[in-house]
Scaffold this motif. Structure first.
Motif, PDB file in Angstrom:
ATOM      1  N   GLY A   1       0.843  -1.181   0.000  1.00  0.00           N
ATOM      2  CA  GLY A   1       0.000   0.000   0.000  1.00  0.00           C
ATOM      3  C   GLY A   1       0.876   1.227   0.000  1.00  0.00           C
ATOM      4  N   HIS A   2       0.519   2.238   0.773  1.00  0.00           N
ATOM      5  CA  HIS A   2       1.317   3.457   0.857  1.00  0.00           C
ATOM      6  C   HIS A   2       2.498   3.219   1.789  1.00  0.00           C
ATOM      7  CE1 HIS A   2       1.496   8.032   1.976  1.00  0.00           C
ATOM      8  NE2 HIS A   2       2.632   7.565   1.478  1.00  0.00           N
ATOM      9  N   ILE A   3       3.691   3.170   1.205  1.00  0.00           N
ATOM     10  CA  ILE A   3       4.926   2.948   1.952  1.00  0.00           C
ATOM     11  C   ILE A   3       5.749   4.235   1.921  1.00  0.00           C
ATOM     12  CG2 ILE A   3       6.960   1.480   2.221  1.00  0.00           C
ATOM     13  CD1 ILE A   3       4.259  -0.014   2.363  1.00  0.00           C
ATOM     14  N   GLY A   4       6.408   4.546   3.021  1.00  0.00           N
ATOM     15  CA  GLY A   4       7.195   5.777   3.104  1.00  0.00           C
ATOM     16  C   GLY A   4       8.507   5.685   2.351  1.00  0.00           C
TER      17      GLY A   4
ATOM     18  N   ILE B   1       1.940 -11.477  -1.059  1.00  0.00           N
ATOM     19  CA  ILE B   1       2.341 -10.731   0.125  1.00  0.00           C
ATOM     20  C   ILE B   1       1.772  -9.315   0.058  1.00  0.00           C
ATOM     21  CG2 ILE B   1       4.283  -9.912   1.517  1.00  0.00           C
ATOM     22  CD1 ILE B   1       5.984 -12.141   0.216  1.00  0.00           C
ATOM     23  N   LEU B   2       0.742  -9.065   0.861  1.00  0.00           N
ATOM     24  CA  LEU B   2       0.188  -7.719   0.992  1.00  0.00           C
ATOM     25  C   LEU B   2       0.969  -6.983   2.073  1.00  0.00           C
ATOM     26  CD1 LEU B   2      -3.548  -8.747   0.899  1.00  0.00           C
ATOM     27  CD2 LEU B   2      -2.479  -7.232  -0.771  1.00  0.00           C
ATOM     28  N   VAL B   3       1.287  -5.716   1.805  1.00  0.00           N
ATOM     29  CA  VAL B   3       2.132  -4.951   2.732  1.00  0.00           C
ATOM     30  C   VAL B   3       1.380  -3.722   3.226  1.00  0.00           C
ATOM     31  CG1 VAL B   3       4.319  -3.758   3.054  1.00  0.00           C
ATOM     32  CG2 VAL B   3       4.195  -5.730   1.515  1.00  0.00           C
ATOM     33  N   GLY B   4       1.037  -3.723   4.504  1.00  0.00           N
ATOM     34  CA  GLY B   4       0.349  -2.586   5.103  1.00  0.00           C
ATOM     35  C   GLY B   4      -1.119  -2.870   5.340  1.00  0.00           C
ATOM     36  N   ASP B   5      -1.659  -2.284   6.419  1.00  0.00           N
ATOM     37  CA  ASP B   5      -3.085  -2.445   6.712  1.00  0.00           C
ATOM     38  C   ASP B   5      -3.950  -1.894   5.587  1.00  0.00           C
ATOM     39  OD1 ASP B   5      -2.430  -3.574   9.139  1.00  0.00           O
ATOM     40  OD2 ASP B   5      -2.738  -1.735  10.297  1.00  0.00           O
ATOM     41  N   ASP B   6      -3.472  -0.818   4.932  1.00  0.00           N
ATOM     42  CA  ASP B   6      -4.249  -0.245   3.832  1.00  0.00           C
ATOM     43  C   ASP B   6      -4.336  -1.207   2.657  1.00  0.00           C
ATOM     44  OD1 ASP B   6      -1.519   0.101   3.410  1.00  0.00           O
ATOM     45  OD2 ASP B   6      -1.703   2.078   2.508  1.00  0.00           O
ATOM     46  N   ALA B   7      -3.265  -1.964   2.413  1.00  0.00           N
ATOM     47  CA  ALA B   7      -3.283  -2.953   1.334  1.00  0.00           C
ATOM     48  C   ALA B   7      -4.298  -4.053   1.627  1.00  0.00           C
ATOM     49  CB  ALA B   7      -1.889  -3.548   1.136  1.00  0.00           C
ATOM     50  N   HIS B   8      -4.336  -4.515   2.870  1.00  0.00           N
ATOM     51  CA  HIS B   8      -5.298  -5.557   3.256  1.00  0.00           C
ATOM     52  C   HIS B   8      -6.727  -5.048   3.133  1.00  0.00           C
ATOM     53  CE1 HIS B   8      -2.657  -8.800   4.741  1.00  0.00           C
ATOM     54  NE2 HIS B   8      -1.829  -7.823   5.063  1.00  0.00           N
ATOM     55  N   LEU B   9      -6.955  -3.810   3.549  1.00  0.00           N
ATOM     56  CA  LEU B   9      -8.292  -3.233   3.463  1.00  0.00           C
ATOM     57  C   LEU B   9      -8.735  -3.096   2.016  1.00  0.00           C
ATOM     58  CD1 LEU B   9     -10.763  -1.847   4.783  1.00  0.00           C
ATOM     59  CD2 LEU B   9      -9.496   0.313   4.600  1.00  0.00           C
ATOM     60  N   LEU B  10      -7.863  -2.559   1.183  1.00  0.00           N
ATOM     61  CA  LEU B  10      -8.201  -2.395  -0.238  1.00  0.00           C
ATOM     62  C   LEU B  10      -8.486  -3.729  -0.898  1.00  0.00           C
ATOM     63  CD1 LEU B  10      -5.887   0.342  -1.806  1.00  0.00           C
ATOM     64  CD2 LEU B  10      -8.353   0.111  -2.119  1.00  0.00           C
ATOM     65  N   ASP B  11      -7.655  -4.710  -0.616  1.00  0.00           N
ATOM     66  CA  ASP B  11      -7.844  -6.040  -1.196  1.00  0.00           C
ATOM     67  C   ASP B  11      -9.216  -6.593  -0.839  1.00  0.00           C
ATOM     68  OD1 ASP B  11      -6.848  -8.508  -2.492  1.00  0.00           O
ATOM     69  OD2 ASP B  11      -6.890  -9.320  -0.465  1.00  0.00           O
ATOM     70  N   GLU B  12      -9.564  -6.468   0.415  1.00  0.00           N
ATOM     71  CA  GLU B  12     -10.871  -6.958   0.873  1.00  0.00           C
ATOM     72  C   GLU B  12     -12.017  -6.210   0.187  1.00  0.00           C
ATOM     73  OE1 GLU B  12     -13.563  -6.882   4.959  1.00  0.00           O
ATOM     74  OE2 GLU B  12     -11.375  -6.674   5.095  1.00  0.00           O
ATOM     75  N   ARG B  13     -11.916  -4.879   0.112  1.00  0.00           N
ATOM     76  CA  ARG B  13     -13.002  -4.080  -0.432  1.00  0.00           C
ATOM     77  C   ARG B  13     -13.168  -4.269  -1.940  1.00  0.00           C
ATOM     78  NH1 ARG B  13     -14.442   0.289   2.739  1.00  0.00           N
ATOM     79  NH2 ARG B  13     -14.615  -0.439   4.890  1.00  0.00           N
TER      80      ARG B  13
ATOM     81  N   ALA C   1     -10.823   7.652   4.391  1.00  0.00           N
ATOM     82  CA  ALA C   1     -11.293   7.831   5.768  1.00  0.00           C
ATOM     83  C   ALA C   1     -10.801   6.722   6.692  1.00  0.00           C
ATOM     84  CB  ALA C   1     -12.819   7.897   5.786  1.00  0.00           C
ATOM     85  N   GLU C   2     -10.783   5.493   6.190  1.00  0.00           N
ATOM     86  CA  GLU C   2     -10.422   4.355   7.049  1.00  0.00           C
ATOM     87  C   GLU C   2      -8.914   4.135   7.168  1.00  0.00           C
ATOM     88  OE1 GLU C   2     -12.696   0.758   7.099  1.00  0.00           O
ATOM     89  OE2 GLU C   2     -14.221   1.641   5.793  1.00  0.00           O
ATOM     90  N   THR C   3      -8.162   4.513   6.130  1.00  0.00           N
ATOM     91  CA  THR C   3      -6.722   4.302   6.165  1.00  0.00           C
ATOM     92  C   THR C   3      -5.964   5.491   6.722  1.00  0.00           C
ATOM     93  OG1 THR C   3      -6.435   5.134   3.893  1.00  0.00           O
ATOM     94  CG2 THR C   3      -6.778   2.750   4.176  1.00  0.00           C
ATOM     95  N   GLY C   4      -6.561   6.675   6.667  1.00  0.00           N
ATOM     96  CA  GLY C   4      -5.847   7.880   7.068  1.00  0.00           C
ATOM     97  C   GLY C   4      -4.871   8.368   6.033  1.00  0.00           C
ATOM     98  N   TRP C   5      -5.035   7.904   4.788  1.00  0.00           N
ATOM     99  CA  TRP C   5      -4.162   8.396   3.708  1.00  0.00           C
ATOM    100  C   TRP C   5      -4.202   9.916   3.648  1.00  0.00           C
ATOM    101  CZ3 TRP C   5      -5.844   4.939  -1.023  1.00  0.00           C
ATOM    102  CH2 TRP C   5      -5.203   3.698  -0.925  1.00  0.00           C
ATOM    103  N   LYS C   6      -3.028  10.493   3.421  1.00  0.00           N
ATOM    104  CA  LYS C   6      -2.940  11.926   3.198  1.00  0.00           C
ATOM    105  C   LYS C   6      -3.170  12.214   1.726  1.00  0.00           C
ATOM    106  CE  LYS C   6      -1.638  12.645   7.476  1.00  0.00           C
ATOM    107  NZ  LYS C   6      -2.475  13.328   8.457  1.00  0.00           N
ATOM    108  N   VAL C   7      -4.156  13.009   1.410  1.00  0.00           N
ATOM    109  CA  VAL C   7      -4.481  13.330   0.020  1.00  0.00           C
ATOM    110  C   VAL C   7      -3.805  14.639  -0.327  1.00  0.00           C
ATOM    111  CG1 VAL C   7      -6.320  13.777  -1.633  1.00  0.00           C
ATOM    112  CG2 VAL C   7      -6.704  12.204   0.269  1.00  0.00           C
TER     113      VAL C   7
END
Length: 322
Positions: free
Chosen positions: A198-201, A284-296, A315-321
């Motif tokens: 997902g979003h990695i720094g 291999i999913l990396v990050g809670d946001d990746a798991h959430l997106l995959d599920e949705r 809203a659920e991941t807290g991604w900065k837009v």
């Protein structure tokens, strides 16, 4: 492959981000590393960081200049590796190098689009083509191809075109899944995994500009200013009130936020990837946001490109837009 001690790993894009952290963690486990990147300076820093801790006697860390979209560069990298690592085989291949850019079929040039696609997809394909014989010669081996959540969800927001990167990452995912059976039939001791972060720094935002434009300058070109205005407009921003200087500042803030405020660090991502290899996981999913997106996306694929879907993910991941 339960441990990496004494193994030989190849990492593309080893100068920064996940590639750097993969190198550091592999070396810490006693693995020899050969990395490539387009930046000698970035690789030198990765090597320095690897050597901060006392290395096991005889452990080898080698650096190689290579543009992964060019097959001759890969062949030179392979030949240098075989000489400097004194080997005719490798155990791990991390096809990690990637850039962004070229998002639009309308606004971006064909050269920008294909630059992104040829690195993000071509770099993986050529990496496998080049190093597969060396993997096959090992007693056990594992290749890891970096896709993205954009390999199953082709968007970074309603207001942003994202075609080149998404197309490449979809290709990487499909290619790796197809390799599972190809390897099972022809080289069953070689495994493969597809990584979908997902979003990695990382510094991919700023690094992509350097590769696409060949410049170290932070100043946006006229074309980039136009594209930034379109992106902001698509996000509902009143760009008529923004000067070019305002747009420039927002672009710099976007690169900083992407690196500094990501929900998952590059070091955490590298650990997840290496743990996945040890567990023999092909996906291999990396990050809670990746798991959430995959599920949705799996649950409501027809809704995946609606504004409501994207807004709920933010809203659920807290991604900065930005």
């Amino acid at each position: 492959m339960k441990d990496f001690a004494g193994k030989i790993a190849v990492i593309t894009g080893g100068g920064t981000g996940m590639g750097r952290e993969l190198a550091r963690q592999l070396v810490a486990e006693g693995c020899n590393v050969a990395m490539c990147d387009v930046s000698a300076e970035a690789m030198a820093e990765t090597k320095r960081l690897c050597e901060v801790e006392r290395l096991p006697q005889g452990l080898r860390i080698t650096t190689h200049i290579a543009d992964v979209s060019i097959e001759d560069h890969y062949k030179r990298f392979r030949d240098e590796l075989m000489e400097q690592q004194a080997t005719d085989k490798i155990h791990l291949l991390f096809n990690n190098a990637g850039i962004g850019g070229g998002g639009s079929m309308f606004i971006n040039t064909r050269e920008q689009w294909e630059r992104t696609f040829n690195i993000c997809w071509g770099g993986v394909y050529l990496g496998v083509r080049t190093f597969l014989p060396l993997l096959v010669r090992a007693d056990e081996a594992h290749m890891v191809n970096t896709s993205s959540v954009n390999g199953f969800w082709a968007s970074v927001g309603i207001g942003v075109s994202h075609t080149a990167y998404s197309a490449a990452k979809f290709a990487v995912k499909g290619f790796t899944e197809a390799l599972i059976n190809d390897l099972r039939l022809n080289a069953p001791h070689v495994k493969c995994s597809v990584v979908m972060p997902g979003h990695i720094g990382t510094s991919i935002v700023s690094n992509s500009r350097k590769v696409q434009l060949g410049t170290e300058s932070d100043q946006l070109s006229a074309d980039e200013l136009t594209q930034a205005r379109q992106r902001l407009k698509g996000q509902g921003v009143d760009v008529a009130k923004l000067s070019d200087a305002d747009i420039q500042k927002l672009a710099l803030d976007r690169a900083r936020i992407f690196h500094d405020e990501a929900p998952t660090t590059a070091a955490a991502a590298a650990k997840i990837i290496l743990d996945g290899v040890k567990a023999d996981r092909w996906r291999i999913l990396v990050g809670d946001d990746a798991h959430l997106l995959d599920e949705r996306v799996r649950k409501t694929p027809e809704q995946a490109y609606t504004p409501e879907f994207y807004q709920s993910i933010v809203a659920e991941t807290g991604w900065k837009v930005g």
